[in-house]
Motif scaffolding. Sequence first.
Motif, PDB file in Angstrom:
ATOM      1  N   SER A  94       0.855  -1.187   0.000  1.00  0.00           N
ATOM      2  CA  SER A  94       0.000   0.000   0.000  1.00  0.00           C
ATOM      3  C   SER A  94       0.890   1.235   0.000  1.00  0.00           C
ATOM      4  CB  SER A  94      -0.905   0.015   1.230  1.00  0.00           C
ATOM      5  OG  SER A  94      -1.778  -1.096   1.224  1.00  0.00           O
ATOM      6  N   LEU A  95       0.484   2.247  -0.736  1.00  0.00           N
ATOM      7  CA  LEU A  95       1.290   3.460  -0.795  1.00  0.00           C
ATOM      8  C   LEU A  95       0.444   4.678  -1.136  1.00  0.00           C
ATOM      9  CD1 LEU A  95       1.389   3.933  -4.046  1.00  0.00           C
ATOM     10  CD2 LEU A  95       3.370   2.441  -3.979  1.00  0.00           C
ATOM     11  N   ARG A  96       1.043   5.836  -0.952  1.00  0.00           N
ATOM     12  CA  ARG A  96       0.462   7.105  -1.373  1.00  0.00           C
ATOM     13  C   ARG A  96       1.269   7.602  -2.558  1.00  0.00           C
ATOM     14  NH1 ARG A  96       1.367  11.043   1.931  1.00  0.00           N
ATOM     15  NH2 ARG A  96      -0.554  12.254   1.666  1.00  0.00           N
ATOM     16  N   ALA A  97       0.597   8.206  -3.522  1.00  0.00           N
ATOM     17  CA  ALA A  97       1.286   8.684  -4.719  1.00  0.00           C
ATOM     18  C   ALA A  97       0.723  10.034  -5.151  1.00  0.00           C
ATOM     19  CB  ALA A  97       1.151   7.670  -5.851  1.00  0.00           C
ATOM     20  N   TYR A  98       1.545  10.753  -5.874  1.00  0.00           N
ATOM     21  CA  TYR A  98       1.187  12.071  -6.401  1.00  0.00           C
ATOM     22  C   TYR A  98       0.715  11.899  -7.845  1.00  0.00           C
ATOM     23  CZ  TYR A  98       1.998  16.948  -7.898  1.00  0.00           C
ATOM     24  OH  TYR A  98       1.872  18.220  -8.395  1.00  0.00           O
ATOM     25  N   VAL A  99      -0.404  12.515  -8.188  1.00  0.00           N
ATOM     26  CA  VAL A  99      -0.941  12.408  -9.547  1.00  0.00           C
ATOM     27  C   VAL A  99      -0.252  13.428 -10.448  1.00  0.00           C
ATOM     28  CG1 VAL A  99      -2.982  12.558 -11.011  1.00  0.00           C
ATOM     29  CG2 VAL A  99      -3.173  11.605  -8.701  1.00  0.00           C
ATOM     30  N   LEU A 100       0.477  12.920 -11.447  1.00  0.00           N
ATOM     31  CA  LEU A 100       1.153  13.794 -12.403  1.00  0.00           C
ATOM     32  C   LEU A 100       0.213  14.260 -13.505  1.00  0.00           C
ATOM     33  CD1 LEU A 100       4.590  12.016 -12.984  1.00  0.00           C
ATOM     34  CD2 LEU A 100       4.191  14.156 -11.779  1.00  0.00           C
ATOM     35  N   GLY A 101      -0.635  13.348 -13.957  1.00  0.00           N
ATOM     36  CA  GLY A 101      -1.546  13.698 -15.037  1.00  0.00           C
ATOM     37  C   GLY A 101      -2.594  12.627 -15.251  1.00  0.00           C
ATOM     38  N   VAL A 102      -3.706  13.035 -15.856  1.00  0.00           N
ATOM     39  CA  VAL A 102      -4.807  12.118 -16.144  1.00  0.00           C
ATOM     40  C   VAL A 102      -5.211  12.282 -17.604  1.00  0.00           C
ATOM     41  CG1 VAL A 102      -7.168  11.441 -15.580  1.00  0.00           C
ATOM     42  CG2 VAL A 102      -5.655  12.294 -13.769  1.00  0.00           C
ATOM     43  N   ASP A 103      -5.145  11.189 -18.357  1.00  0.00           N
ATOM     44  CA  ASP A 103      -5.564  11.181 -19.757  1.00  0.00           C
ATOM     45  C   ASP A 103      -6.886  10.429 -19.820  1.00  0.00           C
ATOM     46  OD1 ASP A 103      -6.008  10.741 -22.458  1.00  0.00           O
ATOM     47  OD2 ASP A 103      -3.888  10.458 -22.922  1.00  0.00           O
ATOM     48  N   GLN A 104      -7.984  11.167 -19.864  1.00  0.00           N
ATOM     49  CA  GLN A 104      -9.299  10.537 -19.818  1.00  0.00           C
ATOM     50  C   GLN A 104      -9.599   9.732 -21.075  1.00  0.00           C
ATOM     51  OE1 GLN A 104     -12.441  13.187 -18.660  1.00  0.00           O
ATOM     52  NE2 GLN A 104     -11.305  14.034 -16.937  1.00  0.00           N
ATOM     53  N   GLU A 105      -9.163  10.206 -22.231  1.00  0.00           N
ATOM     54  CA  GLU A 105      -9.439   9.489 -23.479  1.00  0.00           C
ATOM     55  C   GLU A 105      -8.743   8.135 -23.512  1.00  0.00           C
ATOM     56  OE1 GLU A 105      -8.603  11.784 -26.908  1.00  0.00           O
ATOM     57  OE2 GLU A 105     -10.058  13.363 -26.438  1.00  0.00           O
ATOM     58  N   ALA A 106      -7.499   8.103 -23.047  1.00  0.00           N
ATOM     59  CA  ALA A 106      -6.732   6.849 -23.057  1.00  0.00           C
ATOM     60  C   ALA A 106      -6.881   6.076 -21.752  1.00  0.00           C
ATOM     61  CB  ALA A 106      -5.257   7.146 -23.318  1.00  0.00           C
ATOM     62  N   SER A 107      -7.617   6.635 -20.789  1.00  0.00           N
ATOM     63  CA  SER A 107      -7.800   6.008 -19.469  1.00  0.00           C
ATOM     64  C   SER A 107      -6.461   5.730 -18.799  1.00  0.00           C
ATOM     65  CB  SER A 107      -8.601   4.700 -19.597  1.00  0.00           C
ATOM     66  OG  SER A 107      -9.895   4.955 -20.089  1.00  0.00           O
ATOM     67  N   ARG A 108      -5.581   6.723 -18.842  1.00  0.00           N
ATOM     68  CA  ARG A 108      -4.258   6.577 -18.235  1.00  0.00           C
ATOM     69  C   ARG A 108      -4.075   7.568 -17.098  1.00  0.00           C
ATOM     70  NH1 ARG A 108      -0.460   6.559 -23.629  1.00  0.00           N
ATOM     71  NH2 ARG A 108      -1.262   4.666 -24.602  1.00  0.00           N
ATOM     72  N   ILE A 109      -3.426   7.090 -16.055  1.00  0.00           N
ATOM     73  CA  ILE A 109      -3.126   7.939 -14.908  1.00  0.00           C
ATOM     74  C   ILE A 109      -1.633   7.833 -14.625  1.00  0.00           C
ATOM     75  CG2 ILE A 109      -3.589   8.411 -12.481  1.00  0.00           C
ATOM     76  CD1 ILE A 109      -6.271   6.959 -12.851  1.00  0.00           C
ATOM     77  N   ALA A 110      -0.944   8.953 -14.699  1.00  0.00           N
ATOM     78  CA  ALA A 110       0.495   8.983 -14.421  1.00  0.00           C
ATOM     79  C   ALA A 110       0.710   9.391 -12.973  1.00  0.00           C
ATOM     80  CB  ALA A 110       1.195   9.959 -15.358  1.00  0.00           C
ATOM     81  N   LEU A 111       1.469   8.579 -12.254  1.00  0.00           N
ATOM     82  CA  LEU A 111       1.697   8.810 -10.832  1.00  0.00           C
ATOM     83  C   LEU A 111       3.176   9.026 -10.534  1.00  0.00           C
ATOM     84  CD1 LEU A 111      -0.549   5.900  -9.488  1.00  0.00           C
ATOM     85  CD2 LEU A 111      -1.191   8.309  -9.688  1.00  0.00           C
ATOM     86  N   SER A 112       3.445   9.524  -9.341  1.00  0.00           N
ATOM     87  CA  SER A 112       4.824   9.736  -8.914  1.00  0.00           C
ATOM     88  C   SER A 112       4.954   9.488  -7.419  1.00  0.00           C
ATOM     89  CB  SER A 112       5.264  11.171  -9.225  1.00  0.00           C
ATOM     90  OG  SER A 112       6.544  11.438  -8.672  1.00  0.00           O
ATOM     91  N   LEU A 113       6.051   8.865  -7.039  1.00  0.00           N
ATOM     92  CA  LEU A 113       6.379   8.721  -5.620  1.00  0.00           C
ATOM     93  C   LEU A 113       7.303   9.844  -5.175  1.00  0.00           C
ATOM     94  CD1 LEU A 113       7.146   4.997  -4.665  1.00  0.00           C
ATOM     95  CD2 LEU A 113       5.232   6.425  -3.953  1.00  0.00           C
ATOM     96  N   LYS A 114       8.248  10.190  -6.036  1.00  0.00           N
ATOM     97  CA  LYS A 114       9.274  11.145  -5.625  1.00  0.00           C
ATOM     98  C   LYS A 114       8.713  12.550  -5.408  1.00  0.00           C
ATOM     99  CE  LYS A 114      11.136  12.632 -10.134  1.00  0.00           C
ATOM    100  NZ  LYS A 114      12.318  12.547 -11.032  1.00  0.00           N
TER     101      LYS A 114
END
Length: 203
Positions: A94-114
């Motif tokens: 389990s972890l917490r992450a920062y959302v870098l970006g959300v691409d709704q059309e491609a259903s992609r979510i880019a996350l970051s730990l750093k």
Amino acid sequence: MNRVGEMMRLRVIELLVDKNRLILSERAAQANPGERATILHTLQAGDIVEGIVTNLCDFGAFVDLGGLEGLIHISELSWGRVGHPESILVRGQSLRAYVLGVDQEASRIALSLKRLRPDPWKTVQERYSVGQVVEGIITNVVDFGAFACIEEGLEGLIHVSELAEGHFLHPRNVVKEGQYVRARILNINGAARRLGLSLRLEG
């Protein structure tokens, strides 16, 4: 658990023909469309989310956000050097992450730990000074010198001319990866993310 031969319902997460890459997700296939749509429309860049690591691969880690998976690219796992995601994460974690970006059309979510931690380069000139002697570990040895990490995310170059007195065939004749060293700071440039070091402790 051996699942060889088992029929599975999967959802295509990413398809890159030019890189021969096909990424599938069992968890995403189990979530209903309404659940996925809610996550995509709710999340925004800059949000902090909680999830569970579902898969680790050479280029990053997939995290289940409760019906949709996000990707933490290997470059976003740490401010420091990461050889493989398995060195800092495990499946089921389990972890917490920062959302870098959300691409709704491609259903992609880019996350970051750093991004949950401060960038060490932004304050490097406040915390270190030229002439200061620091401890570090050699992370890479190349023809023109060696790199040493003095804290997570902060690597400095020890130029071949600053490794030792006299002549030697290659920097590997002086230092090796994993070796702990004491080095003197020659120069600091936080904006350029550069740090010059020397094993010659006397200036």
